[in-house]
Design a protein around this motif. Structure first.
Motif, PDB file in Angstrom:
ATOM      1  N   VAL A  50       0.871  -1.172   0.000  1.00  0.00           N
ATOM      2  CA  VAL A  50       0.000   0.000   0.000  1.00  0.00           C
ATOM      3  C   VAL A  50       0.905   1.219   0.000  1.00  0.00           C
ATOM      4  CG1 VAL A  50      -2.076  -0.984   1.029  1.00  0.00           C
ATOM      5  CG2 VAL A  50      -0.214  -0.267   2.507  1.00  0.00           C
ATOM      6  N   PHE A  51       0.429   2.276  -0.640  1.00  0.00           N
ATOM      7  CA  PHE A  51       1.270   3.447  -0.878  1.00  0.00           C
ATOM      8  C   PHE A  51       0.559   4.715  -0.436  1.00  0.00           C
ATOM      9  CE2 PHE A  51       2.353   0.183  -3.950  1.00  0.00           C
ATOM     10  CZ  PHE A  51       3.742   0.138  -3.882  1.00  0.00           C
ATOM     11  N   THR A  52       1.344   5.765  -0.265  1.00  0.00           N
ATOM     12  CA  THR A  52       0.791   7.053   0.156  1.00  0.00           C
ATOM     13  C   THR A  52      -0.331   7.519  -0.758  1.00  0.00           C
ATOM     14  OG1 THR A  52       1.321   9.366   0.632  1.00  0.00           O
ATOM     15  CG2 THR A  52       2.507   8.367  -1.211  1.00  0.00           C
ATOM     16  N   LYS A  53      -1.283   8.255  -0.161  1.00  0.00           N
ATOM     17  CA  LYS A  53      -2.326   8.904  -0.959  1.00  0.00           C
ATOM     18  C   LYS A  53      -1.974  10.351  -1.244  1.00  0.00           C
ATOM     19  CE  LYS A  53      -6.462   6.176  -0.120  1.00  0.00           C
ATOM     20  NZ  LYS A  53      -7.736   6.082   0.624  1.00  0.00           N
ATOM     21  N   ILE A 191       5.243  12.078   9.455  1.00  0.00           N
ATOM     22  CA  ILE A 191       4.592  10.797   9.718  1.00  0.00           C
ATOM     23  C   ILE A 191       3.128  11.013  10.058  1.00  0.00           C
ATOM     24  CG2 ILE A 191       4.487   8.779  11.243  1.00  0.00           C
ATOM     25  CD1 ILE A 191       6.880   8.659   9.425  1.00  0.00           C
ATOM     26  N   LYS A 192       2.255  10.793   9.107  1.00  0.00           N
ATOM     27  CA  LYS A 192       0.827  10.580   9.338  1.00  0.00           C
ATOM     28  C   LYS A 192       0.372   9.777   8.137  1.00  0.00           C
ATOM     29  CE  LYS A 192      -3.727  11.356   9.478  1.00  0.00           C
ATOM     30  NZ  LYS A 192      -4.805  11.663   8.525  1.00  0.00           N
ATOM     31  N   PRO A 193       0.754   8.504   8.144  1.00  0.00           N
ATOM     32  CA  PRO A 193       0.496   7.687   6.955  1.00  0.00           C
ATOM     33  C   PRO A 193      -0.978   7.672   6.593  1.00  0.00           C
ATOM     34  CG  PRO A 193       1.912   6.540   8.508  1.00  0.00           C
ATOM     35  CD  PRO A 193       1.378   7.748   9.224  1.00  0.00           C
ATOM     36  N   ASP A 231       3.429  14.135  13.286  1.00  0.00           N
ATOM     37  CA  ASP A 231       3.224  15.565  13.055  1.00  0.00           C
ATOM     38  C   ASP A 231       2.097  15.865  12.080  1.00  0.00           C
ATOM     39  OD1 ASP A 231       4.495  14.549  10.853  1.00  0.00           O
ATOM     40  OD2 ASP A 231       6.389  15.592  11.198  1.00  0.00           O
ATOM     41  N   GLY A 232       1.341  14.835  11.690  1.00  0.00           N
ATOM     42  CA  GLY A 232       0.225  15.084  10.778  1.00  0.00           C
ATOM     43  C   GLY A 232       0.639  15.282   9.342  1.00  0.00           C
ATOM     44  N   ASP A 233       1.945  15.223   9.064  1.00  0.00           N
ATOM     45  CA  ASP A 233       2.418  15.430   7.701  1.00  0.00           C
ATOM     46  C   ASP A 233       2.483  14.095   6.968  1.00  0.00           C
ATOM     47  OD1 ASP A 233       3.266  18.250   7.000  1.00  0.00           O
ATOM     48  OD2 ASP A 233       4.173  18.059   8.970  1.00  0.00           O
ATOM     49  N   THR A 234       1.560  13.876   6.031  1.00  0.00           N
ATOM     50  CA  THR A 234       1.553  12.657   5.233  1.00  0.00           C
ATOM     51  C   THR A 234       2.633  12.750   4.163  1.00  0.00           C
ATOM     52  OG1 THR A 234      -0.811  12.392   5.589  1.00  0.00           O
ATOM     53  CG2 THR A 234       0.151  11.191   3.726  1.00  0.00           C
ATOM     54  N   SER A 235       3.572  11.836   4.217  1.00  0.00           N
ATOM     55  CA  SER A 235       4.736  11.882   3.328  1.00  0.00           C
ATOM     56  C   SER A 235       4.358  11.607   1.882  1.00  0.00           C
ATOM     57  CB  SER A 235       5.757  10.861   3.812  1.00  0.00           C
ATOM     58  OG  SER A 235       6.613  10.454   2.776  1.00  0.00           O
ATOM     59  N   THR A 236       5.241  12.012   0.988  1.00  0.00           N
ATOM     60  CA  THR A 236       5.085  11.735  -0.437  1.00  0.00           C
ATOM     61  C   THR A 236       5.565  10.338  -0.795  1.00  0.00           C
ATOM     62  OG1 THR A 236       7.259  12.767  -0.665  1.00  0.00           O
ATOM     63  CG2 THR A 236       5.353  14.120  -1.209  1.00  0.00           C
TER      64      THR A 236
ATOM     65  N   ALA B 331       4.601  18.599  -0.311  1.00  0.00           N
ATOM     66  CA  ALA B 331       4.006  17.465   0.417  1.00  0.00           C
ATOM     67  C   ALA B 331       2.706  17.890   1.089  1.00  0.00           C
ATOM     68  CB  ALA B 331       4.996  16.920   1.442  1.00  0.00           C
ATOM     69  N   ALA B 332       2.702  19.078   1.698  1.00  0.00           N
ATOM     70  CA  ALA B 332       1.496  19.563   2.389  1.00  0.00           C
ATOM     71  C   ALA B 332       0.365  19.825   1.395  1.00  0.00           C
ATOM     72  CB  ALA B 332       1.816  20.826   3.187  1.00  0.00           C
ATOM     73  N   ILE B 333       0.710  20.311   0.216  1.00  0.00           N
ATOM     74  CA  ILE B 333      -0.308  20.488  -0.827  1.00  0.00           C
ATOM     75  C   ILE B 333      -0.882  19.117  -1.215  1.00  0.00           C
ATOM     76  CG2 ILE B 333      -0.694  21.162  -3.248  1.00  0.00           C
ATOM     77  CD1 ILE B 333       1.629  23.238  -2.824  1.00  0.00           C
ATOM     78  N   GLY B 334       0.006  18.146  -1.326  1.00  0.00           N
ATOM     79  CA  GLY B 334      -0.386  16.823  -1.802  1.00  0.00           C
ATOM     80  C   GLY B 334      -1.312  16.080  -0.862  1.00  0.00           C
ATOM     81  N   TYR B 335      -1.191  16.342   0.461  1.00  0.00           N
ATOM     82  CA  TYR B 335      -2.068  15.609   1.393  1.00  0.00           C
ATOM     83  C   TYR B 335      -3.230  16.471   1.875  1.00  0.00           C
ATOM     84  CZ  TYR B 335       0.487  17.672   5.442  1.00  0.00           C
ATOM     85  OH  TYR B 335       1.052  18.517   6.367  1.00  0.00           O
ATOM     86  N   ALA B 336      -3.475  17.590   1.197  1.00  0.00           N
ATOM     87  CA  ALA B 336      -4.523  18.508   1.660  1.00  0.00           C
ATOM     88  C   ALA B 336      -5.929  17.939   1.501  1.00  0.00           C
ATOM     89  CB  ALA B 336      -4.417  19.840   0.927  1.00  0.00           C
TER      90      ALA B 336
END
Lengths: 412, 412
Positions: A50-53, A191-193, A231-236, B331-336
């Motif tokens: 499974v991969f990032t959205k 990290i917020k997969p 940190d709520g940042d979903t990685s690329t 990255a932040a744009i991408g997970y918005a």
């Protein structure tokens, strides 16, 4: 540094027959560190992931998704996984895609297969071109040292700002067959997969049919990596890969059998362990926080509220300070976006301490009790919504000075 | 301390006829600071307001909403606003409501009106009972020093972790009539208003019909306080109140007239100034960041992306460090959460520097240019989505060590 997370012991990480591991020091960003990893699979292996959205998903994620889809739908089997750290190859446009494919082609040549049989992965800084020549130059070394017993080195090779490698092993017996499983993961910021986290790899030596493995990886991710946040940042670049090497004697052709259920439980358990290791080693983490929201009308609203608490900088700094300023948790519940939430029915506990009752301060609550729990390194926040039967749990860490220091200094 | 935000000058804050201001030092949380504020209105005044959408909205917010609704729909007019700092009276259940009403009753007695003609407001720590006796004991002092020329004291009386008072004044001429307007606001953490922010008060001396004022306050809030964020934490106590004292000669009975448009522009402009003062004095702020998202399919998706950037701890720490690690913005744009976003059409600028082109690094981008802009104390991030005509702007600040220090130490 990590919160109650002992360093893995290399000797405890069991080889999984059907998967060989090699690594190299390719100086991608810094010298003298393992930064290229190759995992070579037996012809019996099936792979699912499974991969990032994140819409800015990295070039290697796009290539891996395409190659995996081709293999899963009857194309040539996946032969190897290739990971580099030090550069994310994300936000790099068309040239980034060509770069990812170039590294696959180079490894395919060494392993005598087609480039589409390689799954590439990258982690590191976004918006910078991948140093393809360095990655390619490291490959012969990595292929030369391919061996079964290399999981600890693999865990080290995928680290970025992690303070320690993350790995776990289990041996389980299912239907009379012994199954060995070993996995690795890395964090430690962004990290917020949402689907999976960058990077988790879990292999075991049963033989599992592709559609069953596809189902299994989603279940495991949804109950482990998809329940953590730093940190709520979903990685690329988030990716979680599940590999059934097929080298053992257990064979699973369909879901719904007792053997599948046992395997699912074991895979989910070790996935959760790997995911929690990421939180325990979160950037600047000093505390490991479990947030459970109960009695919700849906799992979705429970997760919304749990993440709202887990992402609040005010809640996170209060945990860092061991300050029972617990009204901040109520505020985070209140703005979570559950518009018809009746707060007058809501209860909140901190471990065994009943803090809020019917939406207000529990008359029996004593600040000394809250203070006692807040000083612990492991804390559970429990929220009861009185709206239904749904439950969700999220794991997170606090927000400390070290988080700011690390991220104000990451590229230097 | 605040970013490019000079201290207001008391002499520049113009009295607004029809509103008198008194304050007291009531020792609610700490001695020797103004912590009770009374604003007394002329019988000609109309009042409108917007309040937090946090489900845990504070007891005084609930009382103010009810009293305002009664007055707006033909009940007895609002006579005064009462503000205390040092305690939020939120998460306090039924006793909190009774406490808020008790303070209204005490002030109503002093002003010879009914308790429903008072609007109460509180700010401070959540989940702790309001010290009603202290608030009530401060009221005679506050009423005794009611006067027109007290706006600077009012701005000081509503401060919590703010490092400086926030206020602004304007005089505008509309349809030949001079209108004087003065407003105050406070922050400085738990700031991501959803409807309005805790606390903003803006008064002017025109006479405005209630439905027109209701429309005006929503417009002003949506283009000012509802476009700022410090930490993404929507407070339980956010309130923005607009007061038309009716003491001047301008009378506005309906929206849509040139006079209304001129008033709307002036009110929105001063509201934006007050909102930006909050960001400039955000907890630990060292930089003032403007995020503009253009060419969106809807304002909503532009705001989603702008807030996603503004809330990313990784983006905020990069601003603090003056580190052009700008892939974090992608990255932040991408997970918005804009699921059909085509990143291959997206461009990003940092002030005048074209950083990302068609979703990848602009080939002409030089890190030195990014570095130059990142060192500034005022930075604009501009994102172009190539999806439509909608635009949104959000103002925010960076995430520094001082934010952690302040919030790990707030209650001590």
């Amino acid at each position: 540094m990590a919160v109650n997370s002992p360093l893995p012991v290399a000797e405890d990480l069991k080889p999984v027959h059907g998967i060989e591991i090699g690594f190299a020091e390719a100086c991608i960003k810094k010298p003298d560190r393992k930064d290229v990893l190759v995992m070579k699979l037996a012809p019996t292996a099936t792979v699912s992931g499974v991969f990032t959205k994140n819409r800015f998903c990295a070039a290697p994620v796009q290539v891996s998704k395409a190659n995996l889809a081709a293999a899963s739908s009857g194309g040539e089997k996946i032969v190897a996984l290739l990971v580099n750290t030090g550069n994310a190859n994300a936000g790099t446009g068309d040239s980034g895609l060509a770069d990812a494919q170039a590294t696959c082609a180079a490894l395919a040549k060494l392993l005598d297969c087609h480039p589409q049989q390689i799954l590439p992965f990258s982690t590191g800084v976004i918006l910078e071109p991948l140093p393809v020549a360095k990655v390619v130059a490291g490959l012969p070394d990595a292929v030369a040292n391919l061996q079964l017993d290399n999981w600890y080195n693999a865990a080290e090779a995928i680290m970025t700002t992690d303070t320690q490698p993350k790995a776990a092993s289990r041996t389980v017996t299912i239907g009379g067959h012994t199954v060995t499983m070993t996995g690795i993961s890395k964090g430690a910021g962004m990290i917020k997969p949402n689907m999976a986290t960058m990077l988790g790899y879990l292999a075991f030596d049963a033989k599992v049919a592709q559609p069953v493995l596809d189902q299994l990886v989603r279940h495991a991710a949804d109950h482990s990596f998809n329940c953590i946040t730093i940190d709520g940042d979903t990685s690329t670049n988030d990716s979680f890969m599940l590999i059934a090497t097929g080298a053992g004697s257990l064979v699973i052709d369909s879901a719904g059998t007792p053997e599948y259920e046992a395997l699912k439980e074991a895979v989910t358990d070790i996935s959760r362990n790997l995911a929690q290791q990421i939180i325990r080693d979160g950037e600047g983490a000093t505390k490991f926080i479990t947030i459970t929201v109960e009695e919700g009308a849906s799992v979705e609203e429970c997760r919304k509220i749990a993440y709202s608490i887990a992402h609040s900088p005010l809640v996170k700094t209060a945990f860092f300070a061991s300050d029972p300023n617990l009204g901040r948790i109520l505020a985070a519940i209140g703005y979570a976006g559950v518009d018809d939430l009746d707060v007058t029915k809501l209860d909140m506990y901190l471990d065994d301490v009943w803090v809020a009752k019917n939406g207000g301060r529990n008359p029996d609550y004593q600040e000394a009790d809250g203070q006692r729990v807040m000083k612990q390194s492991e804390i559970t926040v429990r929220v009861k919504l009185a709206r239904g039967d749904a439950t969700a749990t999220v794991w997170t860490c606090d927000l400390s000075h070290d988080y700011v220091t690390i991220n104000a200094d990451y590229r230097s």
